[in-house]
Motif scaffolding. Structure first.
Motif, PDB file in Angstrom:
ATOM      1  N   GLY A 260       1.037  -1.703  -0.331  1.00  0.00           N
ATOM      2  CA  GLY A 260       0.059  -0.009  -0.505  1.00  0.00           C
ATOM      3  C   GLY A 260       1.003   1.450   0.275  1.00  0.00           C
ATOM      4  N   PHE A 261       1.915   1.098   0.508  1.00  0.00           N
ATOM      5  CA  PHE A 261       2.723   2.812   0.710  1.00  0.00           C
ATOM      6  C   PHE A 261       3.896   2.679  -0.689  1.00  0.00           C
ATOM      7  CE2 PHE A 261       2.675   2.259   5.830  1.00  0.00           C
ATOM      8  CZ  PHE A 261       2.668   3.515   5.968  1.00  0.00           C
ATOM      9  N   HIS A 262       3.844   1.805  -1.410  1.00  0.00           N
ATOM     10  CA  HIS A 262       4.833   2.035  -2.720  1.00  0.00           C
ATOM     11  C   HIS A 262       3.371   1.947  -3.798  1.00  0.00           C
ATOM     12  CE1 HIS A 262       8.216  -0.766  -1.975  1.00  0.00           C
ATOM     13  NE2 HIS A 262       7.991  -0.422  -0.986  1.00  0.00           N
ATOM     14  N   ALA A 263       2.215   1.546  -3.403  1.00  0.00           N
ATOM     15  CA  ALA A 263       1.523   2.352  -4.758  1.00  0.00           C
ATOM     16  C   ALA A 263       1.160   3.487  -3.986  1.00  0.00           C
ATOM     17  CB  ALA A 263       0.546   1.587  -3.805  1.00  0.00           C
ATOM     18  N   ASN A 264       0.905   3.901  -2.995  1.00  0.00           N
ATOM     19  CA  ASN A 264       1.616   5.480  -2.657  1.00  0.00           C
ATOM     20  C   ASN A 264       1.791   6.162  -2.923  1.00  0.00           C
ATOM     21  OD1 ASN A 264       0.152   8.240  -1.483  1.00  0.00           O
ATOM     22  ND2 ASN A 264       1.487   7.903   0.181  1.00  0.00           N
ATOM     23  N   GLY A 265       3.680   5.569  -3.209  1.00  0.00           N
ATOM     24  CA  GLY A 265       4.591   6.012  -4.021  1.00  0.00           C
ATOM     25  C   GLY A 265       4.393   6.771  -5.524  1.00  0.00           C
ATOM     26  N   VAL A 266       3.775   5.179  -5.906  1.00  0.00           N
ATOM     27  CA  VAL A 266       3.550   5.854  -6.924  1.00  0.00           C
ATOM     28  C   VAL A 266       2.685   6.942  -7.750  1.00  0.00           C
ATOM     29  CG1 VAL A 266       2.091   4.744  -9.352  1.00  0.00           C
ATOM     30  CG2 VAL A 266       3.550   3.158  -7.715  1.00  0.00           C
ATOM     31  N   ALA A 267       1.917   6.519  -7.055  1.00  0.00           N
ATOM     32  CA  ALA A 267       0.668   8.388  -6.709  1.00  0.00           C
ATOM     33  C   ALA A 267       1.666   9.374  -6.234  1.00  0.00           C
ATOM     34  CB  ALA A 267      -0.446   7.967  -5.855  1.00  0.00           C
ATOM     35  N   ARG A 268       2.287   9.956  -5.656  1.00  0.00           N
ATOM     36  CA  ARG A 268       3.271  10.528  -5.579  1.00  0.00           C
ATOM     37  C   ARG A 268       4.173  11.569  -6.710  1.00  0.00           C
ATOM     38  NH1 ARG A 268       6.172  10.361  -0.190  1.00  0.00           N
ATOM     39  NH2 ARG A 268       6.272  12.360  -0.486  1.00  0.00           N
ATOM     40  N   ALA A 269       4.304  10.106  -7.427  1.00  0.00           N
ATOM     41  CA  ALA A 269       5.361  10.559  -8.857  1.00  0.00           C
ATOM     42  C   ALA A 269       4.637  11.090  -9.667  1.00  0.00           C
ATOM     43  CB  ALA A 269       5.605   9.030  -9.601  1.00  0.00           C
ATOM     44  N   GLN A 270       5.278  12.018 -11.162  1.00  0.00           N
ATOM     45  CA  GLN A 270       4.326  12.768 -11.433  1.00  0.00           C
ATOM     46  C   GLN A 270       3.940  12.536 -12.369  1.00  0.00           C
ATOM     47  OE1 GLN A 270       5.357  16.619 -11.591  1.00  0.00           O
ATOM     48  NE2 GLN A 270       3.322  16.618 -13.089  1.00  0.00           N
ATOM     49  N   GLY A 271       1.994  12.479 -12.551  1.00  0.00           N
ATOM     50  CA  GLY A 271       1.354  12.073 -12.876  1.00  0.00           C
ATOM     51  C   GLY A 271       0.718  10.664 -12.159  1.00  0.00           C
ATOM     52  N   GLY A 272       0.695  10.606 -11.462  1.00  0.00           N
ATOM     53  CA  GLY A 272      -0.012   9.786 -10.696  1.00  0.00           C
ATOM     54  C   GLY A 272      -0.087   8.529 -11.402  1.00  0.00           C
ATOM     55  N   TRP A 273      -1.040   8.014 -10.881  1.00  0.00           N
ATOM     56  CA  TRP A 273      -1.493   6.743 -11.433  1.00  0.00           C
ATOM     57  C   TRP A 273      -2.166   6.851 -13.151  1.00  0.00           C
ATOM     58  CZ3 TRP A 273      -0.883   1.537 -10.144  1.00  0.00           C
ATOM     59  CH2 TRP A 273      -0.534   1.786  -9.021  1.00  0.00           C
ATOM     60  N   ARG A 274      -2.270   8.331 -13.450  1.00  0.00           N
ATOM     61  CA  ARG A 274      -2.694   8.643 -15.015  1.00  0.00           C
ATOM     62  C   ARG A 274      -1.231   8.048 -15.345  1.00  0.00           C
ATOM     63  NH1 ARG A 274      -4.314  12.885 -11.947  1.00  0.00           N
ATOM     64  NH2 ARG A 274      -2.760  14.011 -12.730  1.00  0.00           N
ATOM     65  N   ASN A 275      -0.295   7.987 -15.386  1.00  0.00           N
ATOM     66  CA  ASN A 275       0.979   7.762 -16.067  1.00  0.00           C
ATOM     67  C   ASN A 275       1.254   6.662 -15.284  1.00  0.00           C
ATOM     68  OD1 ASN A 275       3.308   8.742 -18.299  1.00  0.00           O
ATOM     69  ND2 ASN A 275       4.408   9.422 -16.002  1.00  0.00           N
ATOM     70  N   TRP A 276       0.242   5.943 -15.110  1.00  0.00           N
ATOM     71  CA  TRP A 276       1.366   4.368 -14.697  1.00  0.00           C
ATOM     72  C   TRP A 276       1.916   3.673 -15.613  1.00  0.00           C
ATOM     73  CZ3 TRP A 276       0.715  -0.074 -16.860  1.00  0.00           C
ATOM     74  CH2 TRP A 276       0.004   0.418 -18.948  1.00  0.00           C
ATOM     75  N   SER A 277       2.214   3.511 -16.618  1.00  0.00           N
ATOM     76  CA  SER A 277       2.803   3.380 -17.950  1.00  0.00           C
ATOM     77  C   SER A 277       4.602   4.119 -17.078  1.00  0.00           C
ATOM     78  CB  SER A 277       2.641   2.807 -19.099  1.00  0.00           C
ATOM     79  OG  SER A 277       2.864   4.112 -19.370  1.00  0.00           O
ATOM     80  N   GLN A 278       4.544   4.825 -16.890  1.00  0.00           N
ATOM     81  CA  GLN A 278       5.869   5.483 -16.092  1.00  0.00           C
ATOM     82  C   GLN A 278       6.814   4.746 -14.977  1.00  0.00           C
ATOM     83  OE1 GLN A 278       7.006   8.870 -17.439  1.00  0.00           O
ATOM     84  NE2 GLN A 278       8.180   9.663 -16.411  1.00  0.00           N
TER      85      GLN A 278
END
Length: 310
Positions: A260-278
């Motif tokens: 869950g924390f790692h998923a939050n780390g992905v969400a905090r990146a530029q674009g979040g889950w909308r930019n999931w492929s990167q």
């Protein structure tokens, strides 16, 4: 992404991890309500469950990492095939209540362990041949040794589960020692290796979040408790038995919460889950933390078997 949305995303991620932990706990409780089976078979099935979770983690992690590497080496496909086969064999073994080993499952798990060993050696060689050789930079950004090591552990847990089924119920033994003692030492060593990988990657992340310290503290403590249960005389081991079980259950939950924390780390990146492929490729690895849960489940099975030996 605003601070509020980040907080909501993190809260949702942690809640998802907690929900997965609850589902796993309920599954274990349902399994206990089934008709009783031999103690060594119950331990073997628990090791199959741990092996399955590790194989799933390796499959997802290797698929992302090798995709990022464009599958430049054909051997990269071998890791995915081996992890898939190990996952299927482990799930089959986890549902098997018989007291006899399965030759095909055993062969698949041995092959997975061999693939993991070769992969670990290849990844270490990849780090060594980079400019600068053995350095922190190359350890951080070279081929990660953790994923193939997890495949090695998955195959080892599955193979040991098959071997354990063939042991006599009244006195199961592995490698010349009581089975519970052996299983506790193996699960403890696996927890230490997984914690070392987390420590390396979290050090690369500069421990920017306090939660990053948790796995590198909780998992080694769980490993120490397992080693104590394996090597201590009966009376000291009995005094710590309840605490060891509680600590390993915390470690089990830690793996799902870590995802869950790692998923939050992905969400905090530029674009979040909308930019999931990167962001899935560049962010913290989602499949890695459940490895702690897999090894903690195996450790709990080892403790239960160890109690009957003492």
């Amino acid at each position: 992404m605003t601070h509020a949305s980040r907080f909501a995303s993190g809260l949702a991620s942690v809640a998802a991890g907690a929900a997965l932990a609850v589902v796993a706990t309920r599954s274990l409780r349902e399994a206990r309500r089934a008709p009783p089976i031999a103690k060594h078979v119950a331990a073997a099935r628990a090791f199959n469950h741990g092996s399955a979770l590790l194989a799933l983690s390796v499959l997802a992690d290797s698929a992302m990492e090798h995709y990022r590497g464009s599958f430049q080496n054909p051997a990269m496909y071998g890791a995915l095939a081996s992890a898939t086969a190990a996952l299927g064999a482990s799930l089959h073994g986890g549902a098997d209540r018989s007291e006899a080993s399965h030759a095909v499952r055993h062969a698949v798990q041995l092959a997975a362990a061999a693939t993991g060993t070769a992969g670990t050696a290849f990844h270490l060689y990849n780090v060594r041949k980079r400019p600068g050789g053995w350095s922190w930079h190359n350890l951080f950004y070279g081929a990660p040794a953790g994923a193939p090591f997890a495949l090695l552990l998955s195959g080892a847990l599955g193979a040991i589960a098959e071997q354990l089924r063939d042991e006599p119920e009244h006195d199961p033994r592995l490698f010349g020692m009581p089975a519970g003692k052996t299983l506790a030492l193996i699960a403890g060593a696996g927890l230490l290796g997984t914690a070392a990988e987390a420590a390396l990657l979290h050090f690369r992340g500069a421990y920017q979040h306090p939660a990053m310290y948790v796995p590198v503290v909780v998992a080694p403590a769980g490993a120490a408790l397992l080693v104590h249960a394996a090597l201590a005389t009966p009376e000291p081991a009995r005094r710590l038995r309840g605490f060891a079980r509680l600590w390993l259950r915390i470690t089990t939950a830690l793996g799902f919460a870590g995802a869950g924390f790692h998923a939050n780390g992905v969400a905090r990146a530029q674009g979040g889950w909308r930019n999931w492929s990167q962001n899935l490729l560049a962010g913290p690895p989602l499949p890695a933390p459940p490895a702690f849960s897999a090894l903690a489940v195996a450790g709990l099975a080892a403790l239960r078997l160890r109690e009957t030996e003492q």
